[in-house]
Structures are given as structure tokens and as C-alpha cells.
Design a protein around this motif. Structure first.
Motif, PDB file in Angstrom:
ATOM      1  N   THR A  17       0.830  -1.208   0.000  1.00  0.00           N
ATOM      2  CA  THR A  17       0.000   0.000   0.000  1.00  0.00           C
ATOM      3  C   THR A  17       0.859   1.250   0.000  1.00  0.00           C
ATOM      4  O   THR A  17       0.591   2.203  -0.751  1.00  0.00           O
ATOM      5  CB  THR A  17      -0.927   0.019   1.236  1.00  0.00           C
ATOM      6  N   GLY A  18       1.893   1.247   0.820  1.00  0.00           N
ATOM      7  CA  GLY A  18       2.754   2.421   0.908  1.00  0.00           C
ATOM      8  C   GLY A  18       3.356   2.775  -0.437  1.00  0.00           C
ATOM      9  O   GLY A  18       3.252   3.915  -0.909  1.00  0.00           O
ATOM     10  N   ILE A  19       3.965   1.797  -1.078  1.00  0.00           N
ATOM     11  CA  ILE A  19       4.615   2.060  -2.363  1.00  0.00           C
ATOM     12  C   ILE A  19       3.578   2.430  -3.423  1.00  0.00           C
ATOM     13  O   ILE A  19       3.754   3.366  -4.196  1.00  0.00           O
ATOM     14  CB  ILE A  19       5.438   0.835  -2.801  1.00  0.00           C
ATOM     15  N   ALA A  20       2.452   1.698  -3.443  1.00  0.00           N
ATOM     16  CA  ALA A  20       1.431   1.967  -4.454  1.00  0.00           C
ATOM     17  C   ALA A  20       0.864   3.374  -4.292  1.00  0.00           C
ATOM     18  O   ALA A  20       0.668   4.090  -5.275  1.00  0.00           O
ATOM     19  CB  ALA A  20       0.309   0.929  -4.357  1.00  0.00           C
ATOM     20  N   GLN A  21       0.612   3.783  -3.061  1.00  0.00           N
ATOM     21  CA  GLN A  21       0.007   5.099  -2.838  1.00  0.00           C
ATOM     22  C   GLN A  21       0.963   6.230  -3.201  1.00  0.00           C
ATOM     23  O   GLN A  21       0.530   7.296  -3.634  1.00  0.00           O
ATOM     24  CB  GLN A  21      -0.460   5.241  -1.386  1.00  0.00           C
ATOM     25  N   VAL A  22       2.260   5.995  -3.006  1.00  0.00           N
ATOM     26  CA  VAL A  22       3.227   7.041  -3.338  1.00  0.00           C
ATOM     27  C   VAL A  22       3.535   7.046  -4.837  1.00  0.00           C
ATOM     28  O   VAL A  22       3.503   8.085  -5.492  1.00  0.00           O
ATOM     29  CB  VAL A  22       4.524   6.850  -2.515  1.00  0.00           C
ATOM     30  N   ALA A  23       3.804   5.853  -5.398  1.00  0.00           N
ATOM     31  CA  ALA A  23       4.282   5.794  -6.779  1.00  0.00           C
ATOM     32  C   ALA A  23       3.156   5.713  -7.800  1.00  0.00           C
ATOM     33  O   ALA A  23       3.316   6.157  -8.935  1.00  0.00           O
ATOM     34  CB  ALA A  23       5.224   4.593  -6.946  1.00  0.00           C
ATOM     35  N   PRO A  63      -0.508   6.545  -7.381  1.00  0.00           N
ATOM     36  CA  PRO A  63      -1.744   6.925  -6.679  1.00  0.00           C
ATOM     37  C   PRO A  63      -2.985   6.868  -7.561  1.00  0.00           C
ATOM     38  O   PRO A  63      -4.080   6.584  -7.072  1.00  0.00           O
ATOM     39  CB  PRO A  63      -1.459   8.363  -6.212  1.00  0.00           C
ATOM     40  N   GLU A  64      -2.836   7.121  -8.868  1.00  0.00           N
ATOM     41  CA  GLU A  64      -3.996   7.108  -9.761  1.00  0.00           C
ATOM     42  C   GLU A  64      -4.715   5.766  -9.717  1.00  0.00           C
ATOM     43  O   GLU A  64      -5.897   5.677  -9.381  1.00  0.00           O
ATOM     44  CB  GLU A  64      -3.538   7.369 -11.208  1.00  0.00           C
TER      45      GLU A  64
END
Lengths: 191, 559
Positions: free
Chosen positions: A25-31, A33-34
Motif C-alpha cells: 500500500t505504501g509504495i502503491a500510494q506514493v508511486a 496513486p492514480e
């Protein structure tokens, strides 16, 4: 054995259900987000119109319409479902007949018989796309409702049609919401 | 049918074949070699893990100890998930405020995920909180796959070891290594690939949208990518959403669809190669892989032909997504049912009668055509034992496998293994078909209704989890009976397989002689495929004749 099982369960819960989803989640939300938030489509004022991946019900003649949907009362994006009706089902035969009659009434100028995709419900009930033929079939109705030449409607559909992935995977298709957004942008005065 | 469709199917097979070798090598390295395959942080985590669990990873276990550990560990997880589901309204990460599950739905779901079945009597996005999904269920997506892998390794060790110690490895070591070096790193990368393709990964509540026509739409989102990754890799198949991989958030595009199908077969195909290496003759693995690919391609091709229309035509689009079409939907159906995954990207209930017959047959073959992670390998190894026994009967020699004699005890256990399937499919399905509680849940009438019912118990016993989803299975009777079928379909097949391995592990291996039936050639590939078909298909031919075949005939006479 029991003690080891309890301890292993606790350890694996931490690894698989805490560390793993938190990292993803952390990586997905930062890298990313769309997509991580559902590929949302927003109006100019920021209000959410929908998701580019989730089909929606369109009823006005000036909009491209998607496939029949068995998700909730139709395109319920919190209750995905197919019809789960088999080929010998009378319910399915009745639904097809009703859909066909309605589409023929709404599309008097459409070329040829109703495309199969417009008579069948998708597996998810949220299919966001149509094959180009099923979209082009509706072009005369949209053109009449918007008061523009049918060729210009076809051009919008052609432009937004995407081919098979990598040239051979899946089927060519066009996103219904994308077409409708483009229609509103280009022919805003008439709908 | 068209050439492009066949090309999709063949290129998928080629990709799986290309991956089987390196994956098999890696699994061998992770599970069989004494030293950790990589050093650094993972190695330290592994050592720390053993200390936290309180076990000595180098201590070899007997059949009894290994089996006891598997069962105890599975029981603990089952109870944990039952409690989570039963009390989800009191637990965090529940933005939609879903209530507790009924006892029978919680029981069914807990058994379902513990047994790697992932049968879903519930609709994910309208029943389960994020906590229930990401903790209660994903825990089992990982551990049930790792347990399957561990047991497959134990069974393969029993067959291939020549030290006569009668031991099968250390369960805790197998369990931890499967997580640290296989499932966790692969899922991590895979989940991020899914997000790039469009799969959501968020803990926020569902999103309100207002459409261009001013209608309201509530968009269900959630921590989907992290769940879908392990759902595929672990051949679990339990979707975040009700529509599973047909849902555009779970499987957004054709190329992601290809990745998902490959990820289902990745470990089951690789494991067969691992077995070949363990048997000190990789051709033993290739012979099994040959049977699997042969059966898979024939059955999947038949499904595609049925769905796309034998003689042209538009194909059967009901229940299929426009981005996938006939080939990618039929191929997915073939992959998910032969591999005991159970994810679906099109609704099997709406397939043509013969197209829907294929997924049922795939499961009824015993989930040994690739099969679930681990379960496929230990299942096919029981079929290998049976095959060499039959070959021995034919040539009049004592049957042996890898130099070890196959005797009464092994064959008794193999018979128990084979009987589980008919017992837990036919008895409950037959009972349901004559009971009010059974037929009132059906969505379709006539032969198709019987197929819905038969498919449910087939899917449960085969630990597959796909469904003819028109059946309303969330009733006390169905939930409970399906839970029983899933439980015995997992453990009553796993324990005999382990027992055979425990027996063989203690036996002396003799050098192959002129009477030894070779298990590494095309002859054995053919024999094994025949045994799988005879044992699986013939047992169930009568009930299939009453369902899909009768429906096909009635459809053919109608037009």
C-alpha cells in the motif's frame, strides 16, 4: 506442536497481513496513486464522475450505452455479478427478447441486427467497454440526439478504440465512459 | 474460433513451459538445500523465525510428526479466521460498517480458505470488512499454499530418499522457507505490477461518484492488489469482489489477464520439475509434465471450441467480459479449474453446456493436471504410484517406483485417496438434489440446475472454489455440507499421500532391472494420462450425462 503452531501463526500474521500489505500500500500510494485509488475520473471541479475501469448505466439517447448488467439493479459497483443464467434458461431468453425490442425501438436508424454484446450481460456486470462494432451500431442514435453528423460520432468512437494488447491478447474495445466524456466535450450544446 | 484465439492459448502454454524449468530449480534450491538460497536480511529473518517459533529446523520429522504439525497448524488458522469473521463488526478497518457473519457462513468461509479452496458463499464487497479480507483471508491465501508446497515436498522426499530413515523433512522449515523465499517476495512484486495495470490498493472507504447523467454510483475499492497477487500465486482463487477476476478492478486488461493465468500455473508446473530433480532424473518430471500439458491442451481446446461456436458464429458472450473475449475466457476457465485455483474471469454458469462441462471435468480428474500449489504434485504422485502398480500387473512383476516396491499398504492408501472424491461429491450432491433445501437454492431449472449443484460439491471436494455461481450456497445446509466436503477433500487426501510417502521413505531402493517399468519416457506419459482420465472421468460419467450432456442434447434438439 500446539505451541509451535500458535507461534508460527502469530509470526506469519505479522509478515503476511501486516508487513506485506503495508509495504504494497505504501509504495502503491506514493508511486501509483492514480490506479491505487481506483482510476477515478473527475470533473473539472474535482467531483468524482466514475472510474475509467468500471462501467456505468447510461440511458439518454445522446450517450453511448454499455452492455446489460446483472450487478445489483444495474451497474451497482458495490455488488458485482453476472446473470449466471445458462443457455437453456427461459429467464435469459425473456431478458434477451425484451432488451432486443427496446434497443430496436431506440435505434430505428441503426445498421443491421442488434450486436450480440448489447444483448448479453457481462461476467462482472461492470464491463466498462464495448467492441467497436457494438459502439458504432449506436452512432446513428447518438448523432440524431446530439444533432450532429453520424460520421463525427463514428470518428470519436474510432479514435478511442484500442486494439488487442500486444497485438494478440484479448479483443479490440472502446471505453464507454471515455466516449461519453469526449462527446460532451466536443458536442456540448446538444444532448 | 479463430487463429488469434488459438495463438493466445499456445503462447500461454509456451510461457508456462519456459518458466517451469527456472521455477523448479529455484524451488529445489529453497526447499531442498541446507543453506538459504540468499543471504542477508532474508537469511537473518529465517533464523529469527525459527527462534520465534521455537523449533530446530534441522530436526527431521516422521510421517506422524509431520502430519500432526500440518493438522495442528491448519486447525489454529481455521479457528482464528472463524473468530475474525464471526466478530468482524468489533474489529478495525471496516469503513462500510459490515456486520458479523452467521455461524454457518463463518464456518464455511474459514474452512474454505484453510483448505486452499476459496469457495465463496458470500459476496466480498458487500459482506466482508477490509480487516476480514486482508487478515482473516489473506493469511490463509499464504499459509494454505505454503502448507500445500510443504506437503508436496514431504511426499516427494518420501518417494525419492534412499537413506531408509523414514523421515520427510521438517514442517516448520518448509513452511517458513516457502513464505520467505517464494510467496512473500513474488507476491510483493506481483501486487505492484497489478497496481500499474489498474488494480486498487487502498484502505480508504468506497468512493461516491455522480455520473454524467446525475445518477449515484458507489465504487467498491480496497486493498485489492495485495490480495489478488497471492490469490493467484497460491492457487487460492478467492476474489476480493463477488465477480472475481471478471471484475475490472481485479483483472483490468488482457495483458494482466495473461500474467494472472501464468501466475496460477507458475508453481504447480515448476514443482513437477523440482520432483524430477529430487528423483535424480529430470525426465521423471518431464514425463509427468507431458501428461499434464497433453490433458490441459485437449480439454482447454474443447472448451474454447464450445464457447466460440464449433462452426464459427459470434460465440457465447453471456457472462464474459468484452476485453477478454472467447479465447482468453475459455483459457482462463481451463487454467483455473485444472490448477485448483477457482478464480474466474467469466461466469461458468453461463457457459455453453459442453463449455461448462470442461471445468467440471478438470476438477473431477482429481486436480492433478497441474493442480493446486503442492496439492497438484502430491496428487499426481499418488496417480504415479497407481500407474506403476497397473503397469506391474500388466507385465506380471512386482511394481516398483524409483526402485522402491509398491505393496499392499501403499495401494490401500492410494485407494483411500481415490475414494474421497466420489464420496464427498456424489453423496451430498445426490442428497441435495432430492431435498427442498437443495433445490430451492438453484438459479436454473432442469439439467442445468443439477449441474449447478453437482459443480458446487465437485468444486468444494476438489478444493477448487470456482462455482456455477447462480446457486445460492449461503444457507445453513449448503454452507455446512460444502464445508465438510472441502475439509475432507483437503485433509483426507493429504494424509494418505503423506502416509504413502512415510512408508516408502523407510524402504530400500533397488537398482532398476529388466522388469522395471520406466517412469521417464513417452510410454509413461501416456499411461499416466490414461490412468488420470480413467480414474477421474469414468467414475463421474453417469452424473455428467444427467447434467451438461443432457442439457447439450436438449439444446441441440431445440434448434
Amino acid at each position: 506442536m500446539l505451541s509451535a503452531s500458535l507461534r508460527a501463526t502469530a509470526l506469519l500474521l505479522v509478515l503476511c497481513c501486516l508487513v506485506y500489505p503495508a509495504l504494497v500500500t505504501g509504495i502503491a500510494q506514493v508511486a501509483l496513486p492514480e490506479t491505487a485509488n481506483g482510476s477515478l475520473v473527475r470533473a473539472e471541479d474535482g467531483a468524482v464522475i466514475g472510474s475509467s475501469l468500471i462501467g456505468q448505466a447510461f440511458r439518454s439517447p445522446g450517450y453511448l450505452q454499455g452492455r446489460p448488467s446483472a450487478a445489483g439493479a444495474g451497474y451497482d459497483a458495490a455488488a458485482s455479478s453476472g446473470s449466471n443464467l445458462g443457455m437453456t434458461s427461459q429467464k435469459l431468453a425473456d431478458r434477451r427478447a425484451a432488451t432486443e425490442a427496446a434497443l430496436l425501438a431506440q435505434n430505428p436508424a441503426a445498421p443491421g441486427p442488434v450486436p450480440e454484446l448489447l444483448l448479453t450481460a457481462s461476467g462482472s456486470g461492470l464491463d466498462p467497454e464495448l467492441p467497436p462494432a457494438a459502439a458504432l451500431w449506436q452512432a446513428p442514435r447518438i448523432a440524431a440526439a446530439r444533432g450532429v453528423d453520424v460520421a463525427r460520432i463514428r470518428a470519436v468512437i474510432d479514435e478511442l478504440t484500442v486494439g488487442r494488447d500486444l497485438g494478440f491478447l484479448g479483443e479490440p474495445r472502446v471505453n464507454v465512459l471515455a466516449v461519453n466524456l469526449a462527446l460532451d466535450r466536443r458536442f456540448p450544446e446538444a444532448r | 474460433m479463430d487463429a488469434n484465439g488459438w495463438f493466445q492459448i499456445w503462447s500461454f502454454a509456451a510461457i508456462v513451459l519456459a518458466f517451469a524449468f527456472p521455477v523448479g530449480l529455484w524451488l529445489h534450491r529453497v526447499m531442498e538445500e541446507h543453506d538459504a538460497p540468499v543471504g542477508g536480511a532474508l537469511r537473518r529473518a529465517e533464523v529469527l523465525g525459527y527462534r520465534l517459533i521455537g523449533v530446530d529446523p534441522s530436526r527431521e520429522m516422521s510421517f506422524r510428526e509431520y502430519t500432526g504439525s500440518v493438522l495442528t497448524f491448519s486447525a489454529v488458522g481455521l479457528i482464528f479466521t472463524f473468530v475474525v469473521l464471526r466478530f468482524q463488526s468489533h474489529l478495525p478497518f471496516n469503513p462500510q460498517g459490515f456486520g458479523d457473519l452467521s455461524w454457518h457462513l463463518a464456518l464455511n468461509t474459514a474452512v474454505s480458505f484453510t483448505t486452499n479452496t476459496n469457495w465463496q458463499s458470500y459476496a466480498g464487497e458487500s459482506t466482508l470488512s477490509y480487516f476480514s479480507q486482508a487478515v482473516g483471508l489473506v493469511f490463509h491465501n499464504f499459509t494454505s499454499a505454503a502448507v500445500g508446497l510443504a506437503v508436496a515436498m514431504a511426499v516427494a522426499r518420501g518417494l525419492t530418499r534412499v537413506d531408509r530413515a523414514g523421515t520427510l523433512g521438517n514442517f516448520w522449515r518448509d513452511l517458513l522457507r516457502a513464505h520467505l523465499y517464494v510467496f512473500l517476495p513474488l507476491s510483493f512484486v506481483y501486487a505492484l505490477v497489478l497496481v500499474t495495470g489498474g488494480t486498487p490498493q487502498t484502505w480508504s472507504a468506497y468512493v461516491h461518484a455522480r455520473t454524467l447523467e446525475g445518477a449515484d454510483q458507489l465504487l467498491a475499492v480496497g486493498p485489492v492488489a495485495s490480495q489478488v497477487a497471492i490469490k493467484m500465486l497460491g492457487t487460492n482463487g478467492g476474489g476480493f469482489f463477488n465477480a472475481n477476476a471478471a471484475h475490472p478492478f481485479e483483472d483490468p486488461s488482457p495483458w494482466i489477464n495473461l500474467v494472472q493465468m501464468v501466475s496460477i500455473f507458475l508453481i504447480p508446473a515448476g514443482l513437477v520439475h523440482t520432483y524430477g530433480r529430487m528423483s535424480r532424473n529430470v525426465k521423471n518430471g518431464y514425463a509427468i509434465l507431458g501428461s499434464m500439458f497433453g490433458l490441459f491442451l485437449v480439454l482447454t481446446g474443447a472448451c474454447y471450441a464450445a464457447e466460440a461456436g464449433w462452426l464459427g458464429g459470434l460465440g457465447n458472450w453471456e457472462g464474459k467480459e468484452s476485453r477478454f473475449g472467447m479465447a482468453a475466457s475459455s483459457l482462463f476457465a481451463g487454467v483455473t479449474t485444472s490448477a485448483s485455483c477457482g478464480a474466474v474471469n467469466g461466469m461458468h454458469d453461463s457457459f455453453t453446456p459442453l463449455g461448462g462441462l470442461i471445468p467440471a471435468v478438470n476438477i473431477l480428474l482429481g486436480e492433478v493436471v497441474f493442480g493446486g500449489v503442492g496439492a497438484g504434485l502430491y496428487g499426481v504422485l499418488v496417480m504415479v504410484v497407481l500407474s506403476v502398480f497397473l503397469a506391474g500387473l500388466m507385465v506380471g512383476r512386482t511394481p516398483e517406483l524409483l526402485g522402491k516396491k509398491i505393496e499392499v499398504r501403499e495401494m490401500t492408501l492410494a485407494a483411500v485417496y481415490i475414494l474421497v472424491f466420489p464420496i464427498f461429491v456424489l453423496i451430498p450432491a445426490g442428497s441435495a438434489s432430492v431435498a427442498d433445501w437443495g433445490v430451492s437454492s438453484l438459479n436454473n431449472a432442469g439439467p442445468h440446475g443439477w449441474t449447478e449443484l453437482l459443480y458446487a460439491f465437485t468444486s468444494a471436494t476438489g478444493n477448487n472454489g470456482s462455482a456455477f455461481a447462480g446457486l445460492n450456497a449461503n444457507t445453513p445446509w449448503y454452507d455446512t455440507l460444502l464445508a465438510i466436503s472441502m475439509f475432507f477433500g483437503r485433509f483426507a487426501m493429504m494424509v494418505p499421500a503423506l502416509a504413502i510417502a512415510g512408508n516408502l521413505a523407510a524402504k530400500r531402493a533397488v537398482a532398476p532391472g529388466p522388469g522395471t517399468f520406466p517412469t521417464d519416457g513417452a510410454l509413461f506419459t501416456g499411461l499416466l494420462a490414461s490412468v488420470i482420465v480413467i480414474v477421474g472421468a469414468l467414475t463421474f460419467f453417469p452424473v455428467l450425462a444427467l447434467g451438461p450432456i443432457a442439457e447439450h442434447v436438449s439444446l441441440a434438439t431445440r434448434y
